[in-house]
Design an enzyme around this catalytic site. Structure first.
Site, PDB file in Angstrom:
ATOM      1  N   GLU A   1      77.324  14.232  46.894  1.00 40.87           N
ATOM      2  CA  GLU A   1      78.627  13.569  46.952  1.00 40.87           C
ATOM      3  C   GLU A   1      78.616  12.216  46.270  1.00 40.87           C
ATOM      4  O   GLU A   1      79.549  11.857  45.552  1.00 40.87           O
ATOM      5  CB  GLU A   1      79.080  13.418  48.417  1.00 40.87           C
ATOM      6  CG  GLU A   1      79.514  14.721  49.089  1.00 40.87           C
ATOM      7  CD  GLU A   1      78.361  15.574  49.581  1.00 40.87           C
ATOM      8  OE1 GLU A   1      77.201  15.119  49.495  1.00 40.87           O
ATOM      9  OE2 GLU A   1      78.609  16.699  50.044  1.00 40.87           O
TER      10      GLU A   1
ATOM     11  N   HIS B   1      82.732  17.953  61.406  1.00 39.76           N
ATOM     12  CA  HIS B   1      83.704  18.543  60.487  1.00 39.76           C
ATOM     13  C   HIS B   1      85.146  18.252  60.885  1.00 39.76           C
ATOM     14  O   HIS B   1      86.056  18.867  60.349  1.00 39.76           O
ATOM     15  CB  HIS B   1      83.553  20.069  60.452  1.00 39.76           C
ATOM     16  CG  HIS B   1      82.448  20.581  59.588  1.00 39.76           C
ATOM     17  ND1 HIS B   1      81.127  20.529  59.947  1.00 39.76           N
ATOM     18  CD2 HIS B   1      82.460  21.173  58.365  1.00 39.76           C
ATOM     19  CE1 HIS B   1      80.383  21.083  58.994  1.00 39.76           C
ATOM     20  NE2 HIS B   1      81.166  21.476  58.025  1.00 39.76           N
TER      21      HIS B   1
HETATM   22  C1  LIG Z   1      77.110  16.559  52.966  1.00 38.93           C
HETATM   23  C2  LIG Z   1      77.718  17.904  53.021  1.00 38.93           C
HETATM   24  N1  LIG Z   1      78.358  18.369  51.946  1.00 38.93           N
HETATM   25  C3  LIG Z   1      78.915  19.600  51.967  1.00 38.93           C
HETATM   26  C4  LIG Z   1      78.828  20.380  53.079  1.00 38.93           C
HETATM   27  C5  LIG Z   1      79.471  21.766  53.103  1.00 38.93           C
HETATM   28  N2  LIG Z   1      78.424  22.796  53.108  1.00 38.93           N
HETATM   29  C6  LIG Z   1      77.974  23.291  54.265  1.00 38.93           C
HETATM   30  S1  LIG Z   1      76.706  24.331  54.046  1.00 38.93           S
HETATM   31  C7  LIG Z   1      76.753  24.159  52.384  1.00 38.93           C
HETATM   32  C8  LIG Z   1      75.756  24.878  51.549  1.00 38.93           C
HETATM   33  C9  LIG Z   1      74.364  24.439  51.831  1.00 38.93           C
HETATM   34  O1  LIG Z   1      73.445  25.276  51.234  1.00 38.93           O
HETATM   35  P1  LIG Z   1      71.899  25.189  51.546  1.00 38.93           P
HETATM   36  O2  LIG Z   1      71.490  23.785  51.775  1.00 38.93           O
HETATM   37  O3  LIG Z   1      71.190  25.902  50.474  1.00 38.93           O
HETATM   38  O4  LIG Z   1      71.723  25.942  52.934  1.00 38.93           O
HETATM   39  P2  LIG Z   1      72.132  27.417  53.349  1.00 38.93           P
HETATM   40  O5  LIG Z   1      73.537  27.373  53.827  1.00 38.93           O
HETATM   41  O6  LIG Z   1      71.944  28.298  52.170  1.00 38.93           O
HETATM   42  O7  LIG Z   1      71.235  27.762  54.483  1.00 38.93           O
HETATM   43  C10 LIG Z   1      77.775  23.283  52.022  1.00 38.93           C
HETATM   44  C11 LIG Z   1      78.126  22.965  50.642  1.00 38.93           C
HETATM   45  C12 LIG Z   1      78.182  19.837  54.200  1.00 38.93           C
HETATM   46  N3  LIG Z   1      78.099  20.515  55.352  1.00 38.93           N
HETATM   47  N4  LIG Z   1      77.615  18.613  54.140  1.00 38.93           N
END
Ligand SMILES: Cc1ncc(C[n+]2csc(CCOP(=O)(O)OP(=O)(O)O)c2C)c(N)n1
Lengths: 328, 335
Positions: B69, B138
């Protein structure tokens, strides 16, 4: 605790049982979500069980765990009571976070389970701090920090890795690289797709592990924990894995093909281990059936526990915004 | 679409669709505009606002970013400084905190700090608010915080019309503009008057005229305030409902005019009460309109706790229609 895996009959069955508990728990969660007993965001762990279960084998009670919003598998493998997890997702006061956190925010002080964190990358600095405290207060303790490869994009990832190495803190970083951060494929998000190399750049010992193989994960975690416990500072494991289900319950999965998912399902750690155990005469049909029915009974009891739970009184809404004292 | 064919029938659409059409129009209308953020492309947006735009405009105009971000908001600021008109999407305002440094220390300061040599014509859109049991990380409403910061403009569209047209005005503004879209509103439907093709981003709007009490609201509190006004009307109380729309700079004139008329004011704000935008408005009213008031100012805000997951606790934590009715009624008919 040994730094080698001793794969005897008991241990082999234990690994299978732990993975099966998670798999069946997640299936129940889907059911409960469809019945609207569980609300909000729900992120399931199917396909990634070998990581949580493998890593947990290297831990004992003094160790700490920091998780993400995809925290069911971590909590179950850590031994957090299943009933308290279902109750949490029901929003009941008997839940592991009194119903205030839901699926993404499991906490359990007794298990040193420091929360499912819904801010991507948000857990890494916490893990560094917990390890900093442990170095002073609990010699030999390891803090395991789970996160997805998506977290590697965040500044907090890099800042935390550097601090942990700089201060030689007892953190085991476990990257669950399931190749997608929501809908963003790894190669669209990272210039260097081998996440473990980023840790190596901070001079932290780092390995890439087959995250579909609980034994490989356990072996790596034991190596890592032994190194950390002997005072060498942090260790980093990149576990290559795959989530079989959607990112959450609101995901049309436009970013990957069904064929790709099927291909990965061929590497499903559960049937793989099960077959291996059977072929090596370490698991009988009868033992398997008993295992399954015990797990099913645990799930039934957990759901019953949640159903029987109470709603927290609304008067308590502001309780714990501030604490009267810090628990010892 | 009806409007393009020139028929005068009102268009019904969801708030989400209005947001999407606004972005589409911006991308089609200005080659210097592009949108970037997490999952805006392949995934179609975490709240499905940008669905289909990647296919239409390609990956240079609809850019998926890594989870970073601070970096992509900062890059949006840089691109704006150097002549582009970027739209940056942050999934929710809760994650905007990872970019707060860029927003406050760069976006909000550079034009002033550089003595007017540079402008930051950047739009940052983000989802805000509670109501879907997403728990504390959230569900918060941080627009009031951002409204604290000089150098920013802060918008809170509550209607389909504002969702459709505020973006255009924001992109035409030479300053960084933050747009807060309430998650509960995305599925709300409303009508677009085809004769309207633009809205301002400087005024509050009277959404329901009345004489007995002024209810100030914004975002998802607006529908609650309008329902409260209906309820009050059944009780013979004629409430005026004002949609704040623009949280910075606040439109004192419209607010003061209404309160001067009704002499009573209830402010509804999904932010926490302490240090909130409602506190700012109450302070302005007591500074400038003290002698026009017939009753104390009342505020209906979120309870002072992180928003909890459990449905009954979440509902109890948020401003609700009956609270507004109750507060307004007590102002008009003190016991
Ligand atoms: C700081 C932040 N930005 C965006 C999000 C929205 N978000 C939640 S999970 C996710 C994907 C994360 O992927 P990864 O770290 O690879 O973990 P996975 O879900 O694949 O286990 C996003 C973009 C968030 N929760 N926190």
């Amino acid at each position: 605790m040994s730094d080698k895996v001793h794969l005897d009959r008991d241990h082999g069955q234990h690994l299978l049982r732990e993975m099966l508990r998670i798999r069946r728990f997640e299936a129940k969660c889907v059911e409960l979500y469809q019945a609207q007993k569980i609300r909000g965001f729900l992120h399931l762990y199917d396909g990634e069980e070998a990581v949580a279960v493998g890593v947990m084998q290297a831990l004992d009670a003094r160790d700490a765990v920091v998780s993400t919003y995809r925290d069911h598998g971590h909590a179950l493998a850590r031994g957090v009571d299943m009933g308290s997890l279902v109750a949490e997702m029901y929003g009941k006061v008997e839940g592991c976070s009194r119903g205030r956190g839901g699926s993404m925010h499991f906490f359990d002080r007794a298990k040193r389970f420091y929360g499912g964190n819904a801010i991507v990358g948000g857990g890494l600095p916490l893990a560094v701090g917990i390890a900093l405290a442990d170095k002073e207060l609990r010699a030999g303790a390891v803090t395991v920090c789970f996160f997805g490869e998506g977290a590697a994009g965040e500044g907090e990832f890099h800042e935390s890795l550097n601090l942990a190495e700089l201060w030689k803190l007892p953190v085991l970083f476990v990257c669950e690289n399931n190749l997608y951060a929501m809908g963003v494929p790894l190669e669209e998000a990272e210039a260097e797709t081998d996440i473990y190399r980023k840790a190596a750049a901070y001079r932290t010992p780092a390995e890439k592990v087959d995250g579909m193989d609980p034994i490989a994960v356990e072996a790596a975690a034991r190596r890592a924990a032994a190194s950390i416990r002997s005072g060498n500072g942090p260790y980093f494991l990149e576990c290559r894995t795959y989530r079989f289900r959607a990112h959450s319950m609101f995901d049309a999965q436009l970013y990957r093909t069904k064929e790709e998912v099927e291909l990965w399902k061929k590497r499903d750690p559960l049937p793989r281990l099960q077959t291996w155990l059977v072929e090596n005469n370490m698991l009988s049909e009868e033992e398997l059936r008993r295992m399954e029915s015990e797990i099913d009974a645990e799930i039934v009891a957990a759901v019953a526990f949640a159903e029987a739970g109470q709603w927290e009184a609304i008067e308590d809404l502001e309780r714990f915004v501030l604490m009267d004292e810090a628990p010892e | 679409m009806n409007a393009e064919k020139g028929t005068a029938a009102p268009l019904r659409m969801t708030y989400r669709e209005a947001c999407r059409q606004a972005i589409r129009e911006a991308l089609a209308g200005d080659p210097k505009t592009f949108i970037m953020g997490e999952d805006v492309g392949l995934y179609g947006g975490c709240y499905a606002v940008t669905k289909g735009l990647l296919e239409e405009f390609g990956p240079m105009r609809v850019r998926d970013t890594p989870l970073a971000e601070s970096a992509f908001v900062g890059a949006g600021i840089g691109a704006a400084l150097a002549g582009m008109r970027p739209i940056v999407e942050i999934m929710t305002c809760n994650f905007s905190l990872l970019a707060l440094d860029q927003i406050l220390n760069n976006a909000a300061t550079i034009s002033h700090m550089s003595g007017g040599q540079f402008a930051v014509p950047l739009v940052i859109r983000m989802a805000t608010g509670a109501g879907r049991q997403l728990a504390a990380q959230h569900s918060h409403s941080l627009e009031g915080w951002y409204a604290h910061i000089p150098g920013l403009k802060v918008l809170a569209p509550a209607t389909v019309e504002d969702a459709r047209y505020m973006l255009k005005a924001a992109l035409n503004d030479p300053n960084p503009v933050l747009i807060f879209e309430h998650i509960v509103l995305y599925n709300a439907e409303g009508e677009l008057d085809p004769s309207v093709t633009a809205v301002d981003i400087s005024t509050a709007k009277v959404r329901r005229p009345g004489r007995a009490v002024t209810i100030l609201a914004y975002g998802n509190s607006l529908p609650k305030a309008l329902q409260a006004a209906d309820e009050l009307a059944r009780d013979g109380i004629d409430a005026e409902v004002i949609d704040l729309r623009v949280l910075r700079p606040l439109d004192n004139a419209t607010i003061f005019q209404s309160v001067t008329k009704t002499r009573r004011c209830v402010i509804v704000d999904e932010g926490w009460k302490s240090g909130s935008i409602s506190a700012e408005i109450a302070a302005r009213l007591s500074e400038d309109l003290f002698f026009e008031l017939d009753a104390p100012i009342r505020r209906i805000c979120s309870r002072e706790a992180p928003i909890p997951y459990a449905a009954h606790l979440e509902a109890a934590a948020l401003p609700q229609m009956p609270h507004i009715v109750d507060a307004a009624r007590r102002l008009v008919r003190p016991a």
